[in-house]
Write a protein that holds these residues in place. Sequence first.
Motif, PDB file in Angstrom:
ATOM      1  N   PHE A 177       0.819  -1.212   0.000  1.00 55.51           N
ATOM      2  CA  PHE A 177       0.000   0.000   0.000  1.00 55.51           C
ATOM      3  C   PHE A 177       0.861   1.274   0.000  1.00 55.51           C
ATOM      4  CE2 PHE A 177      -3.081  -3.082   1.744  1.00 55.51           C
ATOM      5  CZ  PHE A 177      -4.077  -2.910   0.796  1.00 55.51           C
ATOM      6  N   ARG A 178       1.997   1.216  -0.666  1.00 59.70           N
ATOM      7  CA  ARG A 178       2.824   2.418  -0.837  1.00 59.70           C
ATOM      8  C   ARG A 178       2.138   3.346  -1.844  1.00 59.70           C
ATOM      9  NH1 ARG A 178       7.936   4.501  -0.271  1.00 59.70           N
ATOM     10  NH2 ARG A 178       8.762   5.692  -2.037  1.00 59.70           N
ATOM     11  N   PRO A 179       1.877   4.604  -1.476  1.00 59.83           N
ATOM     12  CA  PRO A 179       1.167   5.518  -2.376  1.00 59.83           C
ATOM     13  C   PRO A 179       1.905   5.725  -3.687  1.00 59.83           C
ATOM     14  CG  PRO A 179       1.174   6.383  -0.142  1.00 59.83           C
ATOM     15  CD  PRO A 179       2.116   5.213  -0.141  1.00 59.83           C
ATOM     16  N   ARG A 180       1.167   5.765  -4.771  1.00 58.83           N
ATOM     17  CA  ARG A 180       1.754   5.948  -6.095  1.00 58.83           C
ATOM     18  C   ARG A 180       2.399   7.319  -6.270  1.00 58.83           C
ATOM     19  NH1 ARG A 180       0.714   2.861 -10.652  1.00 58.83           N
ATOM     20  NH2 ARG A 180      -0.443   0.930 -10.277  1.00 58.83           N
ATOM     21  N   PHE A 181       1.863   8.336  -5.600  1.00 62.99           N
ATOM     22  CA  PHE A 181       2.396   9.681  -5.811  1.00 62.99           C
ATOM     23  C   PHE A 181       3.849   9.790  -5.376  1.00 62.99           C
ATOM     24  CE2 PHE A 181       1.135  10.291  -1.342  1.00 62.99           C
ATOM     25  CZ  PHE A 181       2.171  11.069  -0.860  1.00 62.99           C
ATOM     26  N   LEU A 182       4.324   8.816  -4.578  1.00 59.56           N
ATOM     27  CA  LEU A 182       5.705   8.838  -4.120  1.00 59.56           C
ATOM     28  C   LEU A 182       6.687   8.491  -5.236  1.00 59.56           C
ATOM     29  CD1 LEU A 182       5.357   7.136  -0.626  1.00 59.56           C
ATOM     30  CD2 LEU A 182       5.679   9.563  -1.115  1.00 59.56           C
ATOM     31  N   ARG A 183       6.170   8.043  -6.389  1.00 65.97           N
ATOM     32  CA  ARG A 183       7.045   7.795  -7.530  1.00 65.97           C
ATOM     33  C   ARG A 183       7.735   9.087  -7.950  1.00 65.97           C
ATOM     34  NH1 ARG A 183       3.456   4.019 -11.667  1.00 65.97           N
ATOM     35  NH2 ARG A 183       3.311   2.153 -10.330  1.00 65.97           N
ATOM     36  N   ASP A 184       7.056  10.193  -7.769  1.00 68.94           N
ATOM     37  CA  ASP A 184       7.636  11.495  -8.097  1.00 68.94           C
ATOM     38  C   ASP A 184       8.482  11.983  -6.921  1.00 68.94           C
ATOM     39  OD1 ASP A 184       6.289  11.479 -10.570  1.00 68.94           O
ATOM     40  OD2 ASP A 184       4.473  12.245  -9.621  1.00 68.94           O
ATOM     41  N   SER A 185       7.810  12.408  -5.866  1.00 63.22           N
ATOM     42  CA  SER A 185       8.512  12.869  -4.671  1.00 63.22           C
ATOM     43  C   SER A 185       7.506  13.128  -3.573  1.00 63.22           C
ATOM     44  CB  SER A 185       9.296  14.149  -4.972  1.00 63.22           C
ATOM     45  OG  SER A 185       9.854  14.684  -3.789  1.00 63.22           O
ATOM     46  N   ASP A 186       7.964  12.992  -2.336  1.00 64.58           N
ATOM     47  CA  ASP A 186       7.083  13.335  -1.222  1.00 64.58           C
ATOM     48  C   ASP A 186       7.455  14.688  -0.632  1.00 64.58           C
ATOM     49  OD1 ASP A 186       9.423  12.835   0.105  1.00 64.58           O
ATOM     50  OD2 ASP A 186       8.536  11.572   1.651  1.00 64.58           O
ATOM     51  N   SER A 187       8.403  15.393  -1.300  1.00 63.55           N
ATOM     52  CA  SER A 187       8.904  16.649  -0.742  1.00 63.55           C
ATOM     53  C   SER A 187       7.825  17.720  -0.674  1.00 63.55           C
ATOM     54  CB  SER A 187      10.099  17.163  -1.560  1.00 63.55           C
ATOM     55  OG  SER A 187       9.728  17.386  -2.903  1.00 63.55           O
ATOM     56  N   VAL A 188       6.924  17.743  -1.667  1.00 59.85           N
ATOM     57  CA  VAL A 188       5.860  18.753  -1.672  1.00 59.85           C
ATOM     58  C   VAL A 188       4.877  18.479  -0.543  1.00 59.85           C
ATOM     59  CG1 VAL A 188       3.951  19.739  -2.982  1.00 59.85           C
ATOM     60  CG2 VAL A 188       6.091  19.175  -4.143  1.00 59.85           C
ATOM     61  N   VAL A 189       4.504  17.211  -0.394  1.00 64.80           N
ATOM     62  CA  VAL A 189       3.550  16.834   0.650  1.00 64.80           C
ATOM     63  C   VAL A 189       4.128  17.099   2.036  1.00 64.80           C
ATOM     64  CG1 VAL A 189       2.264  14.911   1.652  1.00 64.80           C
ATOM     65  CG2 VAL A 189       2.462  15.117  -0.831  1.00 64.80           C
ATOM     66  N   CYS A 190       5.416  16.831   2.185  1.00 59.59           N
ATOM     67  CA  CYS A 190       6.047  16.925   3.504  1.00 59.59           C
ATOM     68  C   CYS A 190       6.696  18.284   3.770  1.00 59.59           C
ATOM     69  CB  CYS A 190       7.090  15.818   3.651  1.00 59.59           C
ATOM     70  SG  CYS A 190       6.377  14.154   3.644  1.00 59.59           S
ATOM     71  N   ARG A 191       6.433  19.270   2.913  1.00 61.42           N
ATOM     72  CA  ARG A 191       7.099  20.566   3.075  1.00 61.42           C
ATOM     73  C   ARG A 191       6.695  21.275   4.368  1.00 61.42           C
ATOM     74  NH1 ARG A 191       3.033  21.068  -0.537  1.00 61.42           N
ATOM     75  NH2 ARG A 191       1.510  22.744  -0.268  1.00 61.42           N
ATOM     76  N   CYS A 192       5.552  20.917   4.940  1.00 59.24           N
ATOM     77  CA  CYS A 192       5.115  21.599   6.162  1.00 59.24           C
ATOM     78  C   CYS A 192       5.676  20.956   7.427  1.00 59.24           C
ATOM     79  CB  CYS A 192       3.587  21.645   6.230  1.00 59.24           C
ATOM     80  SG  CYS A 192       2.793  20.049   6.161  1.00 59.24           S
ATOM     81  N   LEU A 193       6.444  19.881   7.288  1.00 64.20           N
ATOM     82  CA  LEU A 193       7.051  19.260   8.459  1.00 64.20           C
ATOM     83  C   LEU A 193       8.203  20.115   8.966  1.00 64.20           C
ATOM     84  CD1 LEU A 193       7.200  15.491   7.393  1.00 64.20           C
ATOM     85  CD2 LEU A 193       5.650  16.516   9.062  1.00 64.20           C
ATOM     86  N   SER A 194       8.269  20.298  10.252  1.00 63.94           N
ATOM     87  CA  SER A 194       9.354  21.058  10.857  1.00 63.94           C
ATOM     88  C   SER A 194      10.568  20.160  11.059  1.00 63.94           C
ATOM     89  CB  SER A 194       8.908  21.630  12.207  1.00 63.94           C
ATOM     90  OG  SER A 194       9.996  22.225  12.885  1.00 63.94           O
ATOM     91  N   ARG A 195      11.752  20.720  10.847  1.00 63.99           N
ATOM     92  CA  ARG A 195      12.980  19.971  11.083  1.00 63.99           C
ATOM     93  C   ARG A 195      13.471  20.159  12.512  1.00 63.99           C
ATOM     94  NH1 ARG A 195      16.675  20.965   5.621  1.00 63.99           N
ATOM     95  NH2 ARG A 195      15.190  20.060   4.111  1.00 63.99           N
ATOM     96  N   ASP A 196      12.997  21.190  13.165  1.00 59.20           N
ATOM     97  CA  ASP A 196      13.502  21.544  14.492  1.00 59.20           C
ATOM     98  C   ASP A 196      12.549  21.172  15.626  1.00 59.20           C
ATOM     99  OD1 ASP A 196      15.726  22.788  13.226  1.00 59.20           O
ATOM    100  OD2 ASP A 196      14.475  24.549  12.844  1.00 59.20           O
ATOM    101  N   LYS A 197      11.267  21.031  15.301  1.00 62.68           N
ATOM    102  CA  LYS A 197      10.269  20.762  16.333  1.00 62.68           C
ATOM    103  C   LYS A 197       9.664  19.370  16.124  1.00 62.68           C
ATOM    104  CE  LYS A 197       8.893  25.619  16.797  1.00 62.68           C
ATOM    105  NZ  LYS A 197       7.738  26.564  16.814  1.00 62.68           N
ATOM    106  N   LYS A 198       8.959  18.901  17.123  1.00 61.47           N
ATOM    107  CA  LYS A 198       8.202  17.663  16.986  1.00 61.47           C
ATOM    108  C   LYS A 198       6.927  17.965  16.206  1.00 61.47           C
ATOM    109  CE  LYS A 198      10.842  14.837  19.299  1.00 61.47           C
ATOM    110  NZ  LYS A 198      11.514  13.686  18.625  1.00 61.47           N
ATOM    111  N   ASN A 199       6.650  17.158  15.203  1.00 57.33           N
ATOM    112  CA  ASN A 199       5.472  17.355  14.359  1.00 57.33           C
ATOM    113  C   ASN A 199       4.302  16.545  14.914  1.00 57.33           C
ATOM    114  OD1 ASN A 199       6.533  18.956  11.902  1.00 57.33           O
ATOM    115  ND2 ASN A 199       8.052  17.325  12.172  1.00 57.33           N
ATOM    116  N   ILE A 200       3.238  17.243  15.279  1.00 54.69           N
ATOM    117  CA  ILE A 200       2.059  16.599  15.855  1.00 54.69           C
ATOM    118  C   ILE A 200       0.910  16.709  14.864  1.00 54.69           C
ATOM    119  CG2 ILE A 200       0.600  16.405  17.889  1.00 54.69           C
ATOM    120  CD1 ILE A 200       3.559  16.387  18.587  1.00 54.69           C
ATOM    121  N   GLY A 201       0.477  15.587  14.339  1.00 56.27           N
ATOM    122  CA  GLY A 201      -0.673  15.578  13.442  1.00 56.27           C
ATOM    123  C   GLY A 201      -1.966  15.575  14.245  1.00 56.27           C
TER     124      GLY A 201
END
Length: 266
Positions: free
Chosen positions: A126-150
Amino acid sequence: GAVMIICNARTGQMSNRLCVAAHALAFALSRKETIVFTELDFAQKLFECTPPEAIKVVVRKSRFWALERLTLGRLTDKINSFRPPATGLLRNRCLRLPGLTAVSGFVQLRDEESVQKYHEEVCAFFRPRFLRDSDSVVCRCLSRDKKNIGVHIRRKDYRVWQGGRYFFGDEVYCKMMRQVARELDARFILFSDEALDMTHFTGLDCIRAQGSAVEDQWLMSRCDYLMGPPSTFSGWASYYGQVPRATITDPGLRLSLTDFVVQKGC
């Protein structure tokens, strides 16, 4: 070899059907059986559906799905009328014969042990097909310095489901987010099926996810923690990414990090 026929009902939303398929796939892997999905064709458009090396997996779109489900359902109901209620992995409306396992309906097969053991294989399927391109756009809102809470803010159907028991206002989520923020330097990523007034979350580092259902679910699986009401949507993300999740069942709950646990099954 033995063949398992999975005839899932075409009811329930995407995550419900993913969970059914995950248990069925893990069940087949544990027994090295071929598995035939007759109503999982929707997933081929969204996920890789790459079969594990250990077994053969067939995803077949049936033109006669309603007839198949009705026939299988009536057959298993008839057989079950002559035996005690099913227990364990295979529940009622499951038919187990030499060389064949047939399942009709939703959550009729639960194999918690195997769905944990074969987590890697299930996630690869069940790996999403859109990851064939990149997940960078989807994950651009993730913080590198803080804990990410969904934060899963489910609204539409929860207004009426179980009498609105798990329908919570922004003030409930905001209160619990502030409780978590006292323990962590956090960025909150808000996921909702309705428009949100972001001014209700003033004072918190918040961003609203804007992707499709599959993209949002993938982004959830990349968070450090998840929180929200009981839901297979965030439950699947917790299982997929092994992300600790806090399930909100009471608006008066005082949330702490000890409430977050990884969903081992789905």
